[in-house]
Scaffold this active site. Sequence first.
Site, PDB file in Angstrom:
ATOM      1  N   SER A 216       9.720   2.662   7.184  1.00  0.00           N
ATOM      2  CA  SER A 216       9.050   1.387   7.485  1.00  0.00           C
ATOM      3  C   SER A 216       9.295   1.056   8.953  1.00  0.00           C
ATOM      4  CB  SER A 216       9.521   0.280   6.540  1.00  0.00           C
ATOM      5  OG  SER A 216      10.910   0.041   6.642  1.00  0.00           O
ATOM      6  N   ARG A 217      10.340   0.291   9.243  1.00  0.00           N
ATOM      7  CA  ARG A 217      10.732   0.026  10.626  1.00  0.00           C
ATOM      8  C   ARG A 217      12.264   0.100  10.688  1.00  0.00           C
ATOM      9  NH1 ARG A 217       6.353   1.067  11.968  1.00  0.00           N
ATOM     10  NH2 ARG A 217       4.815  -0.223  13.066  1.00  0.00           N
TER      11      ARG A 217
ATOM     12  N   HIS B  48       9.768   9.311  13.888  1.00  0.00           N
ATOM     13  CA  HIS B  48       8.657   8.380  13.609  1.00  0.00           C
ATOM     14  C   HIS B  48       7.315   9.137  13.505  1.00  0.00           C
ATOM     15  CE1 HIS B  48       7.542   3.847  14.138  1.00  0.00           C
ATOM     16  NE2 HIS B  48       6.704   4.452  13.287  1.00  0.00           N
ATOM     17  N   ILE B  49       7.281  10.065  12.565  1.00  0.00           N
ATOM     18  CA  ILE B  49       6.083  10.912  12.422  1.00  0.00           C
ATOM     19  C   ILE B  49       5.372  10.693  11.086  1.00  0.00           C
ATOM     20  CG2 ILE B  49       6.819  12.766  13.980  1.00  0.00           C
ATOM     21  CD1 ILE B  49       7.767  14.299  11.392  1.00  0.00           C
TER      22      ILE B  49
ATOM     23  N   ASP C  24      12.851   8.081   9.186  1.00  0.00           N
ATOM     24  CA  ASP C  24      11.733   8.351  10.101  1.00  0.00           C
ATOM     25  C   ASP C  24      11.775   7.360  11.264  1.00  0.00           C
ATOM     26  OD1 ASP C  24       9.133   9.479  10.859  1.00  0.00           O
ATOM     27  OD2 ASP C  24       8.286   7.558  10.211  1.00  0.00           O
TER      28      ASP C  24
ATOM     29  N   ARG D 286       0.835  -1.215   0.000  1.00  0.00           N
ATOM     30  CA  ARG D 286       0.000   0.000   0.000  1.00  0.00           C
ATOM     31  C   ARG D 286       0.868   1.263   0.000  1.00  0.00           C
ATOM     32  NH1 ARG D 286      -3.339  -3.420   3.724  1.00  0.00           N
ATOM     33  NH2 ARG D 286      -1.550  -3.145   5.084  1.00  0.00           N
ATOM     34  N   ILE D 287       1.752   1.381   1.017  1.00  0.00           N
ATOM     35  CA  ILE D 287       2.517   2.626   1.165  1.00  0.00           C
ATOM     36  C   ILE D 287       3.596   2.736   0.083  1.00  0.00           C
ATOM     37  CG2 ILE D 287       4.006   3.953   2.724  1.00  0.00           C
ATOM     38  CD1 ILE D 287       2.502   2.503   5.070  1.00  0.00           C
TER      39      ILE D 287
ATOM     40  N   GLU E  34      14.729   2.443  18.579  1.00  0.00           N
ATOM     41  CA  GLU E  34      13.911   3.593  18.975  1.00  0.00           C
ATOM     42  C   GLU E  34      13.616   3.571  20.463  1.00  0.00           C
ATOM     43  OE1 GLU E  34      10.329   4.593  16.614  1.00  0.00           O
ATOM     44  OE2 GLU E  34      11.595   4.077  14.919  1.00  0.00           O
TER      45      GLU E  34
ATOM     46  N   SER F 280       2.993   8.944   9.954  1.00  0.00           N
ATOM     47  CA  SER F 280       1.521   8.926   9.873  1.00  0.00           C
ATOM     48  C   SER F 280       0.895  10.104  10.617  1.00  0.00           C
ATOM     49  CB  SER F 280       0.981   7.608  10.446  1.00  0.00           C
ATOM     50  OG  SER F 280       1.267   7.531  11.835  1.00  0.00           O
TER      51      SER F 280
HETATM   52  N1  NAD Z   1       6.973   5.203   9.784  1.00  0.00           N
HETATM   53  C1  NAD Z   1       5.696   5.085  10.041  1.00  0.00           C
HETATM   54  O1  NAD Z   1       5.100   5.863  10.777  1.00  0.00           O
HETATM   55  C2  NAD Z   1       4.921   4.008   9.383  1.00  0.00           C
HETATM   56  C3  NAD Z   1       3.575   4.236   9.060  1.00  0.00           C
HETATM   57  C4  NAD Z   1       2.860   3.216   8.468  1.00  0.00           C
HETATM   58  C5  NAD Z   1       3.477   2.003   8.206  1.00  0.00           C
HETATM   59  N2  NAD Z   1       4.771   1.820   8.537  1.00  0.00           N
HETATM   60  C6  NAD Z   1       5.431   0.530   8.221  1.00  0.00           C
HETATM   61  O2  NAD Z   1       5.226   0.283   6.829  1.00  0.00           O
HETATM   62  C7  NAD Z   1       4.933  -1.097   6.659  1.00  0.00           C
HETATM   63  C8  NAD Z   1       4.183  -1.314   5.372  1.00  0.00           C
HETATM   64  O3  NAD Z   1       2.851  -0.853   5.472  1.00  0.00           O
HETATM   65  P1  NAD Z   1       1.799  -1.114   4.288  1.00  0.00           P
HETATM   66  O4  NAD Z   1       0.491  -0.654   4.755  1.00  0.00           O
HETATM   67  O5  NAD Z   1       2.328  -0.621   2.993  1.00  0.00           O
HETATM   68  O6  NAD Z   1       1.832  -2.711   4.274  1.00  0.00           O
HETATM   69  P2  NAD Z   1       1.620  -3.694   3.038  1.00  0.00           P
HETATM   70  O7  NAD Z   1       1.412  -5.034   3.655  1.00  0.00           O
HETATM   71  O8  NAD Z   1       0.592  -3.157   2.113  1.00  0.00           O
HETATM   72  O9  NAD Z   1       3.033  -3.649   2.285  1.00  0.00           O
HETATM   73  C9  NAD Z   1       4.169  -4.347   2.702  1.00  0.00           C
HETATM   74  C10 NAD Z   1       4.819  -4.944   1.464  1.00  0.00           C
HETATM   75  O10 NAD Z   1       6.083  -5.507   1.834  1.00  0.00           O
HETATM   76  C11 NAD Z   1       6.248  -6.652   1.023  1.00  0.00           C
HETATM   77  N3  NAD Z   1       7.286  -7.526   1.582  1.00  0.00           N
HETATM   78  C12 NAD Z   1       7.178  -8.382   2.619  1.00  0.00           C
HETATM   79  N4  NAD Z   1       8.350  -9.029   2.798  1.00  0.00           N
HETATM   80  C13 NAD Z   1       9.203  -8.542   1.858  1.00  0.00           C
HETATM   81  C14 NAD Z   1      10.555  -8.821   1.524  1.00  0.00           C
HETATM   82  N5  NAD Z   1      11.281  -9.732   2.199  1.00  0.00           N
HETATM   83  N6  NAD Z   1      11.111  -8.134   0.503  1.00  0.00           N
HETATM   84  C15 NAD Z   1      10.381  -7.214  -0.183  1.00  0.00           C
HETATM   85  N7  NAD Z   1       9.098  -6.927   0.078  1.00  0.00           N
HETATM   86  C16 NAD Z   1       8.523  -7.589   1.086  1.00  0.00           C
HETATM   87  C17 NAD Z   1       4.877  -7.294   1.004  1.00  0.00           C
HETATM   88  O11 NAD Z   1       4.745  -8.223  -0.056  1.00  0.00           O
HETATM   89  C18 NAD Z   1       3.991  -6.068   0.835  1.00  0.00           C
HETATM   90  O12 NAD Z   1       3.724  -5.772  -0.519  1.00  0.00           O
HETATM   91  C19 NAD Z   1       4.180  -1.468   7.934  1.00  0.00           C
HETATM   92  O13 NAD Z   1       4.258  -2.851   8.207  1.00  0.00           O
HETATM   93  C20 NAD Z   1       4.840  -0.628   8.992  1.00  0.00           C
HETATM   94  O14 NAD Z   1       5.873  -1.352   9.624  1.00  0.00           O
HETATM   95  C21 NAD Z   1       5.508   2.792   9.125  1.00  0.00           C
HETATM   96  O1  DGY Z   2       2.904   1.041  11.605  1.00  0.00           O
HETATM   97  C1  DGY Z   2       2.431   2.160  11.749  1.00  0.00           C
HETATM   98  O2  DGY Z   2       1.227   2.398  11.596  1.00  0.00           O
HETATM   99  C2  DGY Z   2       3.322   3.327  12.088  1.00  0.00           C
HETATM  100  O3  DGY Z   2       4.597   3.028  12.401  1.00  0.00           O
HETATM  101  C3  DGY Z   2       2.720   4.399  12.904  1.00  0.00           C
HETATM  102  O4  DGY Z   2       1.766   5.010  12.120  1.00  0.00           O
END
Ligand code: NAD
Ligand code: DGY
Length: 386
Positions: A272-273, A320-321, A297, A175-176, A302, A323
């Site tokens: 991501s993380r 980590h902002i 981010d 998604r992201i 952390e 969202s």
């Molecule tokens: N920094 C933030 O505040 C913040 C905010 C939202 C999400 N996130 C992080 O972003 C991540 C992704 O969110 P999303 O909603 O897009 O999830 P999502 O499930 O839609 O996307 C994750 C993608 O990663 C892929 N993936 C998994 N393992 C992989 C690998 N080994 N190599 C390559 N790709 C791989 C999956 O197939 C999937 O398409 C969350 O799990 C979260 O940890 C961080």
């Molecule tokens: O995974 C998440 O949703 C973020 O890290 C915080 O929005």
Amino acid sequence: MAKPISIEVWNPSGKYRVVSTKSMPGTRWINLLTAQDCRVEICTEKKTILSVEDILALIGDRCDGVIGQLTEDWGEVLFSALKRAGGTAFSNMAVGYNNVDVSAANKYGVAVGNTPGVLTETTAELAAALSLAAARRIVEADQFMRAGLYDGWLPHLFVGNLLKGQTVGVIGAGRIGSAYARMMIEGFKMNLIYYDLYQATRLEKFVTAYGQFLKANGEQPVTWKRAATMVDVLREADVISLHPILDKTTYHLINKDSLAIMKKEAILVNASRGPVIDEAALVEHLKANPMFRVGLDVFEDEPFMKPGLAEQKNAVIVPHIASASKWTREGMATLAALNVLGKIKGYPIWSDPNRVDVFLDEKSPPPSACPSIVNAKHLGLTTSKL
Ligand SMILES: NC(=O)c1ccc[n+]([C@@H]2O[C@H](COP(=O)([O-])OP(=O)(O)OC[C@H]3O[C@@H](n4cnc5c(N)ncnc54)[C@H](O)[C@@H]3O)[C@@H](O)[C@H]2O)c1
Ligand SMILES: O=C(O)[C@H](O)CO
């Protein structure tokens, strides 16, 4: 005896006891819970990260469900305590749930919710902001101005990277990652290379159509490529943004060896993380390659940074902002509350966690369903027909 935890209570006579380990933005989430006979207890302790002991005290002897945060360690101890207290529902106020041991939740029959979709664009926008800040050295230039060092325009002053026509690499095009890719392609006319375990068909179609549009207007068309391995992305991309989930396969995905493959003037973004990058190796790489830049981010330990990171001028760092927009954070609170409420009430699971908008429309009541429960299948929960 453990120190009592301070709380704020809404609807004290509510039948179901729902605990939120943090105050969350907006009031809609509270109103939705209290309207359906929940007593809502919100932890008001000042400390940012609650310990397992703090949360045990919050769960107490009777608790139907908990809304928790990504900073908390939800494993065997907490899920067994929640089960003993009669609880069946937990939701992270986050889409990522690497802080949750889902197999422990399964063992105790607790549903685990998360908050997908509502933060997709917001998080992608921050990744785009970090990409631009790193490419155009915005933080360095801002600090230079504030220090009173600007004494006139110069041909070499803060020269950075042009994005147009360069290649953006996305690792984890879910998604992201896909939303970020679209922003960079549409906004800056970058070409795409991505690596994911699955094909991002909609993203590919978008780039193809946009390329055709540009061509029809006499401009250079953008292109896309799905990489067979991550190494191809590392080798070819000028800007690389990381958007996978954090699990065993993505821990330290970017390490000394992968950094060495990247272009010397590349830009690396991580929203991501933290542990997806070996941060100590990154610090060494930043020191050795002043033209290599990062936008971060998230951090491996952390809220701490690895020694040396804060001193690197070629790093843009934010806490980590990604969202953190009002609408998104209120929506995350709503989805988390509805996950817990839905499980307590025995509602079915929403059929598509990628389409949660209907839960976020403040003008109408949300569907009687849990927006997103990650272990629904394991627990044998019914899916909504809606
Ligand atoms: N920094 C933030 O505040 C913040 C905010 C939202 C999400 N996130 C992080 O972003 C991540 C992704 O969110 P999303 O909603 O897009 O999830 P999502 O499930 O839609 O996307 C994750 C993608 O990663 C892929 N993936 C998994 N393992 C992989 C690998 N080994 N190599 C390559 N790709 C791989 C999956 O197939 C999937 O398409 C969350 O799990 C979260 O940890 C961080
Ligand atoms: O995974 C998440 O949703 C973020 O890290 C915080 O929005």
